[in-house]
Design a protein around this motif. Structure first.
Motif, PDB file in Angstrom:
ATOM      1  N   MET A 151      -4.776 -11.945   0.578  1.00  5.71           N
ATOM      2  CA  MET A 151      -4.334 -10.682   0.367  1.00  5.71           C
ATOM      3  C   MET A 151      -3.314 -10.075   1.587  1.00  5.71           C
ATOM      4  SD  MET A 151      -6.962  -8.976  -2.005  1.00  5.71           S
ATOM      5  CE  MET A 151      -5.703  -7.709  -2.787  1.00  5.71           C
ATOM      6  N   GLN A 155      -7.934  -6.588  -9.053  1.00  4.62           N
ATOM      7  CA  GLN A 155      -9.435  -7.131  -9.031  1.00  4.62           C
ATOM      8  C   GLN A 155      -9.640  -8.471  -9.979  1.00  4.62           C
ATOM      9  OE1 GLN A 155     -12.437  -4.261  -9.519  1.00  4.62           O
ATOM     10  NE2 GLN A 155     -11.053  -2.584  -9.154  1.00  4.62           N
ATOM     11  N   GLN A 156      -8.994  -8.263 -10.815  1.00  5.72           N
ATOM     12  CA  GLN A 156      -9.059  -9.282 -12.065  1.00  5.72           C
ATOM     13  C   GLN A 156      -8.409 -10.616 -11.653  1.00  5.72           C
ATOM     14  OE1 GLN A 156      -7.275  -7.095 -15.454  1.00  5.72           O
ATOM     15  NE2 GLN A 156      -8.777  -7.817 -16.442  1.00  5.72           N
ATOM     16  N   ILE A 212       0.722  -1.270   0.097  1.00 11.54           N
ATOM     17  CA  ILE A 212       0.017   0.152  -0.091  1.00 11.54           C
ATOM     18  C   ILE A 212       1.020   1.134  -0.030  1.00 11.54           C
ATOM     19  CG2 ILE A 212      -1.776   1.335   1.179  1.00 11.54           C
ATOM     20  CD1 ILE A 212      -2.768  -1.333   0.369  1.00 11.54           C
ATOM     21  N   LEU A 271      -7.014  -2.490 -11.156  1.00 12.81           N
ATOM     22  CA  LEU A 271      -7.825  -3.468 -11.737  1.00 12.81           C
ATOM     23  C   LEU A 271      -7.138  -4.862 -12.083  1.00 12.81           C
ATOM     24  CD1 LEU A 271     -10.481  -4.039 -13.442  1.00 12.81           C
ATOM     25  CD2 LEU A 271      -9.432  -2.918 -15.505  1.00 12.81           C
ATOM     26  N   ALA A 321      -1.033   3.886  -4.814  1.00 19.68           N
ATOM     27  CA  ALA A 321      -2.334   2.987  -4.882  1.00 19.68           C
ATOM     28  C   ALA A 321      -3.483   3.962  -4.665  1.00 19.68           C
ATOM     29  CB  ALA A 321      -2.219   1.757  -3.835  1.00 19.68           C
ATOM     30  N   PRO A 322      -4.496   3.671  -5.428  1.00 27.43           N
ATOM     31  CA  PRO A 322      -5.866   4.797  -5.378  1.00 27.43           C
ATOM     32  C   PRO A 322      -6.360   4.267  -4.067  1.00 27.43           C
ATOM     33  CG  PRO A 322      -6.251   2.814  -6.682  1.00 27.43           C
ATOM     34  CD  PRO A 322      -4.792   2.712  -6.429  1.00 27.43           C
ATOM     35  N   LYS A 323      -6.706   5.499  -3.294  1.00 30.09           N
ATOM     36  CA  LYS A 323      -7.302   5.390  -2.054  1.00 30.09           C
ATOM     37  C   LYS A 323      -8.668   4.789  -1.973  1.00 30.09           C
ATOM     38  CE  LYS A 323      -9.028   8.656   1.508  1.00 30.09           C
ATOM     39  NZ  LYS A 323      -8.807   7.783   2.464  1.00 30.09           N
ATOM     40  N   GLY A 324      -8.705   3.728  -0.968  1.00 32.84           N
ATOM     41  CA  GLY A 324      -9.777   3.057  -0.838  1.00 32.84           C
ATOM     42  C   GLY A 324     -10.165   1.987  -1.772  1.00 32.84           C
ATOM     43  N   ARG A 325      -9.025   1.758  -2.865  1.00 34.27           N
ATOM     44  CA  ARG A 325      -9.600   1.039  -4.215  1.00 34.27           C
ATOM     45  C   ARG A 325      -8.455   0.102  -4.564  1.00 34.27           C
ATOM     46  NH1 ARG A 325     -13.362   3.298  -7.683  1.00 34.27           N
ATOM     47  NH2 ARG A 325     -14.343   4.899  -6.786  1.00 34.27           N
ATOM     48  N   LEU A 326      -8.680  -1.072  -5.348  1.00 31.17           N
ATOM     49  CA  LEU A 326      -7.796  -1.812  -5.735  1.00 31.17           C
ATOM     50  C   LEU A 326      -7.591  -1.620  -7.308  1.00 31.17           C
ATOM     51  CD1 LEU A 326      -8.919  -5.234  -4.027  1.00 31.17           C
ATOM     52  CD2 LEU A 326      -7.000  -3.859  -3.377  1.00 31.17           C
ATOM     53  N   ILE A 336      -7.962 -11.617  -8.295  1.00 27.61           N
ATOM     54  CA  ILE A 336      -8.875 -11.962  -7.108  1.00 27.61           C
ATOM     55  C   ILE A 336     -10.208 -12.887  -7.789  1.00 27.61           C
ATOM     56  CG2 ILE A 336     -10.414 -11.553  -5.306  1.00 27.61           C
ATOM     57  CD1 ILE A 336      -8.602  -9.133  -4.789  1.00 27.61           C
ATOM     58  N   ARG A 337     -10.730 -12.125  -8.790  1.00 24.20           N
ATOM     59  CA  ARG A 337     -11.819 -12.745  -9.375  1.00 24.20           C
ATOM     60  C   ARG A 337     -11.766 -14.205  -9.884  1.00 24.20           C
ATOM     61  NH1 ARG A 337     -16.925 -10.615 -10.426  1.00 24.20           N
ATOM     62  NH2 ARG A 337     -17.107 -12.334 -11.762  1.00 24.20           N
TER      63      ARG A 337
END
Lengths: 428, 428
Positions: free
Chosen positions: A225, A210-211, A196, A207, A200-205, A213-214
């Motif tokens: 994580m 995310q991809q 972190i 893409l 890193a964008p605040k409060g987000r992951l 993890i999915r």
């Protein structure tokens, strides 16, 4: 599990049409490098459409549909013809194979119009060019307004150009069927190391995180994580080791140090180098770094004009490090933006490409194949960063084919021979 | 850890200004319900600005800055005055407290102009209204163009209206400092149960999932993500149990069944009910469901006009279930859209609000406080869904204050008394 175990729905579906004995089956063999279809001189050996999940390098997994050989005369109404044309319902790309000695006629025009009605791109292939020394694409080709590629399935001539045409006409959203799903089994654990930091964008992951993890969840596995500092603690809390550890490139050294040697290890950027392009080509490019000599020309290629963070890597850190490896000055050119790479690629000893986050798989592969055709090695930031950190072999542990490209010889790898004092040039 | 341990940077900073003996300190006590400042009739008891991290229900954690009592005459140049005005540099909201018997003058005008210069909203409070039975806001108030709230810190009159004014003038991006950080310690594991269904966006995670993962990582903990089917397997693979399991509401029953009883358990929707509003108010609303009688009016309030999935919950499943609980017909009204709730709230026996994903904390809290002022219980979809699944008490296990609202009496909870045959009305 291999890529062949992935759902066929997401493979690029390529249907080959052509008259009897136009050479469709031998063209498939030339594309895949395998003896998968029955090749014979007797017209019409292939009788029913045959779908085969195959790997075309460097495109990746595709579904090749070999339709029945059809005659120009009297083909309408034939049951075999109906079955052949029915494959258009599940086809992304049509390859229309023509024997230049026969040319085209109403059969080829029919395939084209039926494909166009469904919005399916058609590539014309003038096969057997070794038998026709004159330019084999005659007036019959002009009657069919498709891009023509001249090949010889027998000698291999033009096959790379055909592969590039396949990529360039693939659907925009074409991807591999999975990012990590072929590396894991249901119930496996995948650990994702995510520092972190201020980027890193605040409060987000981002893409790619995310991809992955999915993709892990969709393959019935468990995603863990952690920040790099908690990796060792997280591993100690597991009753059995994870199948795979994936790290952000900014935590390569810490994550590699804390991952047990028998656990597969890679990075997000290497996963996406494979998902979005061709990992083997990029690993061959990393090997070529070792051959750089003072005075060599290197092309830094960035896909867009606005990524300040990568700028620093591409324009400062990587050039500095490549100079160290070459033992002297190098000549760097930088190109930025979309579209094809410059025409004069052959002037370069190496191409270093950005991660290509703004490119889709079709665009990235097209650029890699352009470099291959020009005979210039190409590496990207992610693979080169792993090399610079001395963890490329470790980060390729899930990918045997890429490891084979790297070779067993430590001199072909680099990381075991870089002097330790180079560590200070490694981007932190 | 409590919310008081969170970084003060994200608390709402409220500075109270006012002349000596205007009643600032007793106003703080009235807001917080605590005896935290020295209250006395001697003018100027408070001498230096005192910052205190406090909890104002239902606003949540705030920082109250009690400035020195200042005289209208000769205050400029005073060191105490300078120290008092310096707090404007870190203030989100100014509360200007006035004794109606004194009115306003150049001091109040000065605080207002300095606040306006910094873009800080100012709320005027006419205190001691119990001592001034006539409308206590006189001509002196018109001279100061701010919203005036009439209160008595001594009797509590108007305090709820003042709290709502604080919420309505809070910064738009005001949030709680953390979503789960106050529930976990460094090194803890948090398991997130994320079903992959058709509603999930392809290759992505929805924002609340991303936000919780980031919050876990930022608090030096480990985030484990699983589908509901792999939860039991993932728990079996841990050497010590997780601190907390957070489930998607669609997997309440499976996740609750597979989580050991001594592990804290909640849902994303309950975490966000707290993060974006006030959990205790919503739990009180869930309790009120049990008191519904045939013929009662229920207001379904949705914050936007376009969420087809929630439509089904809010307009079909919840009404059907509430009728079952009431044992007869109910009268349902539906409002959709932003802004305040309708004026006639007192006509309703219960308000059922959507999850409020399109509202910020300020807007959601403002609606909850509007319902409180009208004396109508309010619950949201997330809390009501937990109640309908019979897991509300379990899903509140991390929140002792909310459990206290629910009470020890099983008759006040509902889930232990609903007959089993109601299970078929539970949304799946």
């Amino acid at each position: 599990m291999s890529l062949n175990a992935t759902p066929r729905g997401q493979r690029l579906h390529i249907a080959l049409f052509g008259r009897r004995n136009a050479g469709k089956s031998s063209l498939i063999n030339a594309l895949t490098g395998q003896e998968t279809a029955i090749v014979a001189d007797v017209p019409g050996t292939t009788t029913d459409p045959v779908s085969k999940a195959m790997e075309i390098l460097p495109l990746g997994p595709v579904m090749l549909i070999d339709t029945a050989g059809l005659d120009d005369v009297g083909y309408l109404g034939d049951l075999r013809v109906k079955r052949s044309l029915a494959v258009l319902e599940k086809t992304d790309l049509v390859v229309l194979v023509v024997d230049p000695g026969q040319g085209t006629g109403s059969f080829e025009a029919d395939v084209l119009s039926r494909s166009q009605a469904r919005g399916i791109p058609v590539i014309g292939v003038a096969n057997k060019c070794d038998l026709y020394p004159d330019p084999p694409v005659g007036a019959w080709a002009a009657a069919l307004p498709v891009p023509w590629v001249v090949v010889s399935a027998r000698t291999g001539q033009g096959i790379d150009r055909l592969k590039r045409a396949l990529v360039e006409h693939a659907p925009k959203d074409w991807t591999l069927p999975t990012i990590v799903g072929d590396l894991i089994a249901p119930g496996d654990t995948v650990v994702l190391v995510i520092p972190i930091d201020k980027a890193a964008p605040k409060g987000r992951l981002i893409l790619p995180q995310q991809q992955v993890i999915r993709d892990v969840l969709e393959h019935d596995a468990v995603a863990v994580m952690v920040k790099e500092r908690e990796l060792r603690h997280a591993l100690a809390g597991m009753t059995r080791p994870p199948r795979l550890v994936v790290t952000d490139a900014s935590a390569y050294l810490k994550a590699a140090a804390d991952t047990p040697p028998d656990v597969l290890f890679t990075s997000f950027s290497i996963l996406f180098a494979r998902f979005k392009g061709d990992l083997n080509t990029l690993v061959a490019g990393a090997k070529a770094v070792d051959g750089l000599r003072p005075g060599d020309k290197v092309l830094i290629a960035e896909a867009c004009t606005h990524h300040p963070i990568e700028d620093d890597i591409g324009r400062v850190k990587i050039p500095r490090w490549l100079r160290q490896v070459a033992g002297g000055e190098l000549v760097f050119d930088v190109v930025a933006g979309g579209g094809p790479l410059p025409d004069n690629l052959a002037a370069y000893r190496l191409i270093v490409h950005c991660g290509g986050c703004m490119l889709n798989r079709r665009e990235m592969l097209s650029r890699l194949m352009q470099a291959r055709e020009a005979g210039v090695p190409v590496v990207n930031y992610g693979v080169l960063m792993a090399h610079m950190h001395g963890v490329l072999r470790r980060a390729l542990s899930p990918f045997p084919a890429a490891l084979a490209v790297l070779g067993e010889d430590p001199e072909g790898l680099g990381e075991e021979i870089w002097p330790c004092h180079l560590a200070k040039y490694i981007p932190q």
